[in-house]
Write a protein that holds these residues in place. Structure first.
Motif, PDB file in Angstrom:
ATOM      1  N   GLY A 150       2.051  -9.223   7.596  1.00 12.99           N
ATOM      2  CA  GLY A 150       2.653  -9.008   8.714  1.00 12.99           C
ATOM      3  C   GLY A 150       4.459  -9.375   8.669  1.00 12.99           C
ATOM      4  N   ILE A 151       4.771 -10.005   7.756  1.00 11.61           N
ATOM      5  CA  ILE A 151       6.284 -10.254   7.719  1.00 11.61           C
ATOM      6  C   ILE A 151       6.732  -8.881   7.035  1.00 11.61           C
ATOM      7  CG2 ILE A 151       7.930 -11.504   6.252  1.00 11.61           C
ATOM      8  CD1 ILE A 151       6.198 -13.980   6.909  1.00 11.61           C
ATOM      9  N   ALA A 152       5.915  -8.405   6.096  1.00  8.11           N
ATOM     10  CA  ALA A 152       6.571  -7.289   5.455  1.00  8.11           C
ATOM     11  C   ALA A 152       6.581  -5.838   6.337  1.00  8.11           C
ATOM     12  CB  ALA A 152       5.683  -6.889   4.159  1.00  8.11           C
ATOM     13  N   VAL A 153       5.622  -5.887   7.286  1.00  8.50           N
ATOM     14  CA  VAL A 153       5.704  -4.873   8.249  1.00  8.50           C
ATOM     15  C   VAL A 153       6.939  -4.970   8.908  1.00  8.50           C
ATOM     16  CG1 VAL A 153       4.662  -4.106  10.373  1.00  8.50           C
ATOM     17  CG2 VAL A 153       3.473  -4.411   8.593  1.00  8.50           C
ATOM     18  N   LEU A 154       7.493  -6.243   9.535  1.00  4.58           N
ATOM     19  CA  LEU A 154       8.842  -6.402  10.133  1.00  4.58           C
ATOM     20  C   LEU A 154      10.037  -6.230   9.202  1.00  4.58           C
ATOM     21  CD1 LEU A 154       7.631  -9.165  12.299  1.00  4.58           C
ATOM     22  CD2 LEU A 154       7.893  -7.025  13.024  1.00  4.58           C
ATOM     23  N   ARG A 155       9.802  -6.521   8.008  1.00  2.00           N
ATOM     24  CA  ARG A 155      11.043  -6.531   7.157  1.00  2.00           C
ATOM     25  C   ARG A 155      11.339  -5.162   6.431  1.00  2.00           C
ATOM     26  NH1 ARG A 155      14.700  -9.952   6.959  1.00  2.00           N
ATOM     27  NH2 ARG A 155      14.882  -9.671   4.868  1.00  2.00           N
ATOM     28  N   THR A 215      -1.411  -2.318   4.836  1.00  2.35           N
ATOM     29  CA  THR A 215      -2.983  -2.184   4.416  1.00  2.35           C
ATOM     30  C   THR A 215      -3.120  -2.783   3.077  1.00  2.35           C
ATOM     31  OG1 THR A 215      -2.097  -0.186   3.459  1.00  2.35           O
ATOM     32  CG2 THR A 215      -2.919   0.196   5.567  1.00  2.35           C
ATOM     33  N   LYS A 216      -2.155  -2.821   2.053  1.00  2.00           N
ATOM     34  CA  LYS A 216      -2.729  -3.368   0.708  1.00  2.00           C
ATOM     35  C   LYS A 216      -3.106  -4.784   0.725  1.00  2.00           C
ATOM     36  CE  LYS A 216      -2.584   0.602  -1.302  1.00  2.00           C
ATOM     37  NZ  LYS A 216      -3.719   1.375  -1.475  1.00  2.00           N
ATOM     38  N   PRO A 217      -2.128  -5.506   1.316  1.00  2.00           N
ATOM     39  CA  PRO A 217      -2.455  -7.137   1.167  1.00  2.00           C
ATOM     40  C   PRO A 217      -3.168  -7.540   2.501  1.00  2.00           C
ATOM     41  CG  PRO A 217       0.077  -6.534   1.626  1.00  2.00           C
ATOM     42  CD  PRO A 217      -0.664  -5.267   1.437  1.00  2.00           C
ATOM     43  N   ALA A 272      -8.972   1.035   6.407  1.00  2.00           N
ATOM     44  CA  ALA A 272      -7.555   0.699   6.485  1.00  2.00           C
ATOM     45  C   ALA A 272      -6.907   1.872   5.529  1.00  2.00           C
ATOM     46  CB  ALA A 272      -7.270  -0.573   5.514  1.00  2.00           C
ATOM     47  N   PRO A 273      -7.258   2.645   4.582  1.00  2.00           N
ATOM     48  CA  PRO A 273      -6.684   3.868   3.986  1.00  2.00           C
ATOM     49  C   PRO A 273      -6.630   4.997   4.592  1.00  2.00           C
ATOM     50  CG  PRO A 273      -8.204   2.767   2.529  1.00  2.00           C
ATOM     51  CD  PRO A 273      -8.563   2.221   3.941  1.00  2.00           C
ATOM     52  N   VAL A 274      -7.599   5.224   5.671  1.00  2.00           N
ATOM     53  CA  VAL A 274      -7.587   6.301   6.485  1.00  2.00           C
ATOM     54  C   VAL A 274      -6.860   6.071   7.689  1.00  2.00           C
ATOM     55  CG1 VAL A 274      -9.286   7.727   8.189  1.00  2.00           C
ATOM     56  CG2 VAL A 274     -10.373   7.030   6.060  1.00  2.00           C
ATOM     57  N   SER A 275      -6.740   4.996   8.314  1.00  2.00           N
ATOM     58  CA  SER A 275      -5.618   4.832   9.337  1.00  2.00           C
ATOM     59  C   SER A 275      -4.197   4.742   8.874  1.00  2.00           C
ATOM     60  CB  SER A 275      -5.803   3.602  10.077  1.00  2.00           C
ATOM     61  OG  SER A 275      -5.762   2.402   9.352  1.00  2.00           O
ATOM     62  N   ALA A 276      -3.902   4.319   7.528  1.00  2.00           N
ATOM     63  CA  ALA A 276      -2.657   4.547   6.975  1.00  2.00           C
ATOM     64  C   ALA A 276      -2.314   5.814   6.704  1.00  2.00           C
ATOM     65  CB  ALA A 276      -2.695   3.607   5.852  1.00  2.00           C
ATOM     66  N   HIS A 277      -3.108   6.579   6.354  1.00  2.00           N
ATOM     67  CA  HIS A 277      -2.965   8.296   5.753  1.00  2.00           C
ATOM     68  C   HIS A 277      -2.878   8.917   7.059  1.00  2.00           C
ATOM     69  CE1 HIS A 277      -3.282  12.143   3.885  1.00  2.00           C
ATOM     70  NE2 HIS A 277      -4.056  12.411   4.939  1.00  2.00           N
TER      71      HIS A 277
END
Length: 154
Positions: free
Chosen positions: A30-35, A47-49, A85-90
């Motif tokens: 969550g923090i990485a998504v913001l940063r 997705t990964k973590p 998760a991989p499908v939505s990320a892709h």
């Protein structure tokens, strides 16, 4: 017992560590998504973590509860996370890539999955590096040597 007693067996310690690590992985995602500065990095961080965090959380819960029915549901949750998760990320990255390649977002800078503008897109075009040739022509301009090429009639 109120349910908050300290773990006493090895199995409870392993479950506790898995739950704490899973929660920490989800928090870091969550923090990485913001940063992170761009959509590709944000989606990778989302997705990964996050999938690893959910897997550790489900492992910890399964070790604590030790019920066959609960473990079945937890395994189903993990499988669905691995699939979705991989499908939505892709699809998210593909949509953002297509919108930036095909003219960009009409209202301004490209935005990531969170709706926060990408820092790279918001800062404008990248400045040339220190070893860039100032006479270098940009993509889409005519080549310097037009010899041998037919021009428009007229």
């Amino acid at each position: 017992m109120n349910g908050l007693a300290a773990p006493t067996t090895v199995l409870e310690w392993i479950a506790s560590v898995a739950i704490v690590l899973g929660a920490l992985m989800s928090l870091l995602a969550g923090i990485a998504v913001l940063r992170f500065p761009d959509t590709m990095s944000r989606i990778h961080a989302a997705t990964k973590p996050q999938v690893l965090g959910i897997m550790l959380l489900m492992l910890g819960v399964g070790l604590v509860l030790q019920s066959l029915a609960v473990v079945g549901v937890l395994v189903l949750i993990v499988i669905l996370q691995f699939v979705t998760a991989p499908v939505s990320a892709h699809l998210t990255v593909r949509s953002v890539y297509r919108s930036t390649v095909e003219g960009g977002a009409p209202g301004g800078p490209a935005t990531g999955a969170t709706g926060i503008p990408d820092r790279a897109a918001a800062s404008g075009p990248a400045a040339p590096g220190p070893d860039a040739d100032p006479d270098d022509r940009r993509a889409g301009s005519e080549p310097e040597n037009n010899a041998g090429k037919a021009g428009p009639p007229g």
